[in-house]
Scaffold this motif. Structure first.
Motif, short mmCIF file in Angstrom:
data_model
loop_
_atom_site.label_atom_id
_atom_site.label_comp_id
_atom_site.label_asym_id
_atom_site.label_seq_id
_atom_site.Cartn_x
_atom_site.Cartn_y
_atom_site.Cartn_z
N ALA A 1 3.87 -44.70 -23.50
CA ALA A 1 4.55 -43.58 -22.84
C ALA A 1 4.07 -42.23 -23.39
O ALA A 1 4.18 -41.22 -22.71
CB ALA A 1 6.05 -43.70 -22.99
N THR A 2 3.53 -42.22 -24.59
CA THR A 2 3.07 -40.97 -25.19
C THR A 2 1.67 -40.59 -24.73
O THR A 2 1.24 -39.46 -24.95
CB THR A 2 3.07 -41.03 -26.73
N LEU A 3 0.96 -41.52 -24.10
CA LEU A 3 -0.40 -41.23 -23.65
C LEU A 3 -0.38 -40.31 -22.45
O LEU A 3 0.50 -40.37 -21.61
CB LEU A 3 -1.12 -42.53 -23.29
N GLU A 4 -1.37 -39.46 -22.38
CA GLU A 4 -1.47 -38.51 -21.29
C GLU A 4 -2.18 -39.16 -20.10
O GLU A 4 -3.19 -39.84 -20.27
CB GLU A 4 -2.28 -37.31 -21.78
N ASN A 5 -1.65 -38.95 -18.93
CA ASN A 5 -2.26 -39.45 -17.72
C ASN A 5 -3.58 -38.71 -17.51
O ASN A 5 -3.65 -37.50 -17.64
CB ASN A 5 -1.32 -39.21 -16.52
N GLU A 6 -4.62 -39.45 -17.18
CA GLU A 6 -5.94 -38.84 -17.01
C GLU A 6 -5.95 -37.76 -15.94
O GLU A 6 -6.65 -36.76 -16.04
CB GLU A 6 -6.94 -39.95 -16.63
#
Length: 66
Positions: A34-39
Protein backbone atom coordinates in the motif's frame (compact mmCIF):
# COMPACT_ATOMS: atom_id res chain seq x y z
CA UNK A 1 20.86 -18.80 -0.22
CA UNK A 2 20.62 -19.77 3.41
CA UNK A 3 19.66 -17.56 6.33
CA UNK A 4 23.25 -17.26 7.61
CA UNK A 5 24.42 -15.88 4.26
CA UNK A 6 21.52 -13.43 4.14
CA UNK A 7 22.26 -12.30 7.69
CA UNK A 8 25.88 -11.69 6.77
CA UNK A 9 24.96 -9.72 3.65
CA UNK A 10 22.55 -7.54 5.63
CA UNK A 11 25.22 -6.85 8.23
CA UNK A 12 23.26 -8.28 11.14
CA UNK A 13 25.37 -9.18 14.15
CA UNK A 14 22.87 -11.74 15.36
CA UNK A 15 20.99 -14.30 13.30
CA UNK A 16 17.83 -13.58 15.33
CA UNK A 17 17.67 -10.10 13.78
CA UNK A 18 17.42 -11.62 10.32
CA UNK A 19 14.87 -14.18 11.50
CA UNK A 20 12.45 -11.34 12.32
CA UNK A 21 12.11 -10.59 8.62
CA UNK A 22 11.15 -14.17 7.79
CA UNK A 23 7.84 -13.99 9.64
CA UNK A 24 5.97 -11.68 7.28
CA UNK A 25 2.21 -11.99 7.45
CA UNK A 26 -0.20 -11.32 4.64
CA UNK A 27 -1.26 -8.18 6.50
CA UNK A 28 2.36 -6.96 6.67
CA UNK A 29 2.72 -7.60 2.95
CA UNK A 30 -0.48 -5.68 2.17
CA UNK A 31 0.69 -2.72 4.28
CA UNK A 32 4.04 -2.63 2.48
CA UNK A 33 2.39 -2.82 -0.94
CA UNK A 34 0.00 0.00 0.00
CA UNK A 35 2.97 2.34 0.49
CA UNK A 36 4.22 1.84 -3.07
CA UNK A 37 3.54 4.58 -5.55
CA UNK A 38 1.41 3.77 -8.57
CA UNK A 39 3.49 4.08 -11.73
CA UNK A 40 0.80 6.23 -13.36
CA UNK A 41 0.65 8.59 -10.37
CA UNK A 42 4.40 9.10 -10.10
CA UNK A 43 5.09 12.49 -8.52
CA UNK A 44 8.86 12.30 -8.29
CA UNK A 45 10.83 13.00 -11.43
CA UNK A 46 13.61 10.62 -12.37
CA UNK A 47 16.61 12.75 -11.44
CA UNK A 48 19.09 10.03 -12.24
CA UNK A 49 18.21 9.89 -15.93
CA UNK A 50 18.69 12.49 -18.64
CA UNK A 51 16.01 13.11 -21.23
CA UNK A 52 17.89 10.77 -23.59
CA UNK A 53 17.72 8.00 -20.96
CA UNK A 54 21.43 8.07 -20.16
CA UNK A 55 22.95 8.19 -16.69
CA UNK A 56 25.99 10.21 -17.70
CA UNK A 57 25.35 13.24 -15.45
CA UNK A 58 24.34 11.09 -12.50
CA UNK A 59 27.67 9.29 -12.69
CA UNK A 60 29.54 12.62 -12.55
CA UNK A 61 30.43 12.51 -16.22
CA UNK A 62 29.54 15.13 -18.75
CA UNK A 63 28.77 14.75 -22.41
CA UNK A 64 30.97 17.18 -24.36
CA UNK A 65 29.25 16.34 -27.65
CA UNK A 66 26.31 18.70 -26.98
Amino acid sequence: MNIVQISFLLGHEQLQTTMVYLDITTEDCAKALATLENENDRKVTLKWKNTDGSLINFCGLFNNNK
